[in-house]
Design an enzyme around this catalytic site. Structure first.
Site, mmCIF file in Angstrom:
data_model
loop_
_atom_site.group_PDB
_atom_site.id
_atom_site.type_symbol
_atom_site.label_atom_id
_atom_site.label_comp_id
_atom_site.label_asym_id
_atom_site.label_seq_id
_atom_site.Cartn_x
_atom_site.Cartn_y
_atom_site.Cartn_z
ATOM 1 N N LEU A 33 -8.086 -6.662 -2.232
ATOM 2 C CA LEU A 33 -8.303 -5.990 -0.942
ATOM 3 C C LEU A 33 -7.088 -6.091 -0.031
ATOM 4 C CD1 LEU A 33 -11.946 -7.303 -0.318
ATOM 5 C CD2 LEU A 33 -11.239 -5.170 -1.420
ATOM 6 N N HIS A 37 -8.615 -1.457 2.910
ATOM 7 C CA HIS A 37 -10.026 -1.804 2.670
ATOM 8 C C HIS A 37 -10.633 -2.444 3.924
ATOM 9 C CE1 HIS A 37 -8.362 -2.198 -1.563
ATOM 10 N NE2 HIS A 37 -9.328 -1.307 -1.730
ATOM 11 N N LYS A 149 -6.593 8.104 1.323
ATOM 12 C CA LYS A 149 -5.433 8.052 0.430
ATOM 13 C C LYS A 149 -5.799 8.622 -0.942
ATOM 14 C CE LYS A 149 -3.546 4.658 -1.857
ATOM 15 N NZ LYS A 149 -3.237 5.231 -3.168
ATOM 16 N N VAL A 176 -4.019 3.801 5.584
ATOM 17 C CA VAL A 176 -3.302 2.754 6.330
ATOM 18 C C VAL A 176 -1.945 2.565 5.660
ATOM 19 C CG1 VAL A 176 -3.334 0.336 7.072
ATOM 20 C CG2 VAL A 176 -5.466 1.648 6.988
ATOM 21 N N SER A 185 -1.808 0.235 -1.118
ATOM 22 C CA SER A 185 -2.497 0.438 -2.386
ATOM 23 C C SER A 185 -2.447 -0.883 -3.139
ATOM 24 C CB SER A 185 -1.759 1.507 -3.214
ATOM 25 O OG SER A 185 -2.141 1.424 -4.567
ATOM 26 N N SER A 186 -3.515 -1.195 -3.849
ATOM 27 C CA SER A 186 -3.503 -2.426 -4.651
ATOM 28 C C SER A 186 -2.369 -2.359 -5.668
ATOM 29 C CB SER A 186 -4.841 -2.599 -5.365
ATOM 30 O OG SER A 186 -5.885 -2.548 -4.409
#
Ligand code: PAF
Length: 289
Positions: A33, A37, A149, A176, A185-186
């Protein structure tokens, strides 16, 4: 915050909340996260009485040779982020419960799933819609929140919810970004420092296209040229797609207008990144156009 692994227990908690007249907000995630998130969770908290966050790295939305095994996982950190962002329940089901032996039912949204990420990642959206439909059936939320996104994912989920008469409000939330424009992004965790610098070509290209649009350019051919030129200047970048599409139907457009989404997928080294903006809305980040 309760951490729930069992589907049956999750259903029980959600049913009790509904019976008590509580509104359930739901943020489905694959974990690792970040602030994107957290912004969904805070909005979910604001909209509902019970905030449920799920973490499930869904195997069926990854193709062969994609990063399912490597996908970043950190449940301890995720637990802290969810707690701090106001989650009441963290739902972390096991793959064996989500996809038990004999599983054979799929949810497939057709046209909207086909282009863009659907073309580059065949079967991806079938995995997404199937798991999201299952999660919706388990949690039965009043509202579910997703990041813009993943623009196509949001469009596909909206279509599924409308087509299948699902009683959930789908809420899209703004992307964001880091201070320098990189969309959170992860998968950013895969980038080396050099690659991370190269990855800024995505937000730079979006900002440039918005600026051209603002000066009156409407031709998608010319806007695309500008976007591609910026990305191609970056030696580590390899374009998967640069698409100008209707923001709802995702049909291709020849001339941009206020409903047009500009969506990008670009590989930086081995990492595939996506980003987008509504071209008429301007690029909502510190280099606004
Ligand atoms: O956006 C994601 O993290 C995933 O695609 C989702 C919606 C949680 C489904 O696995």
């Amino acid at each position: 915050m309760d951490i729930i692994e069992s589907v049956r227990e999750m259903k029980r908690i959600a049913a009790a909340a509904r019976e008590a007249g509580r509104r359930i907000s739901f943020v489905p995630t694959m974990g690792f996260l970040h602030e994107g998130h957290a912004s969904l969770m805070r909005e979910g908290r604001r909209r509902g009485d019970l905030l449920v966050v799920s973490i499930f790295v869904n195997p069926t939305q990854f193709g062969a040779g994609e990063d399912f095994e490597a996908y970043p996982r950190d449940l301890a950190r995720d637990t802290a982020v969810a707690l701090e962002s106001g989650a009441d329940v963290l739902f972390v089901p096991k793959a064996s419960e989500m996809y038990p032996a004999g599983f054979q039912t799929w949810v497939n949204v057709e046209t909207v799933s086909l282009p863009m990420c659907g073309a580059s990642r065949p079967g991806h959206f079938r995995g997404v819609t199937t798991v999201v439909a299952k999660l919706f059936n388990i949690v039965r939320p009043t509202a579910a929140l997703f990041g813009e996104k993943d623009y196509q994912q949001l469009a596909v989920i909206r279509r599924m919810v409308a087509d299948l008469d699902m009683e959930v409000e789908v809420v899209g939330m703004p992307t964001v970004r880091e201070a320098d424009g990189l969309a959170l992004s992860s998968r950013n965790s895969y980038l080396s420092p050099d690659e991370r610098r190269s990855a800024l070509c995505l937000s730079r290209a979006l900002a440039a296209a918005c600026a051209r649009y603002r000066t009156g350019e409407r031709s998608v051919a010319r806007l695309r040229e500008e976007v591609m030129a910026i990305i191609l200047k970056e030696p580590k970048a390899d374009i998967d797609y640069v698409e100008f599409r209707d923001g709802d139907t995702l049909e291709e457009v020849e001339n941009a207008d206020g409903r047009t989404v500009l969506a990008l997928a670009v590989r930086i080294g081995r990492t595939r990144l996506i980003d987008n903006t509504m071209i008429g809305r301007g690029f909502t980040w510190n280099e606004r156009c």
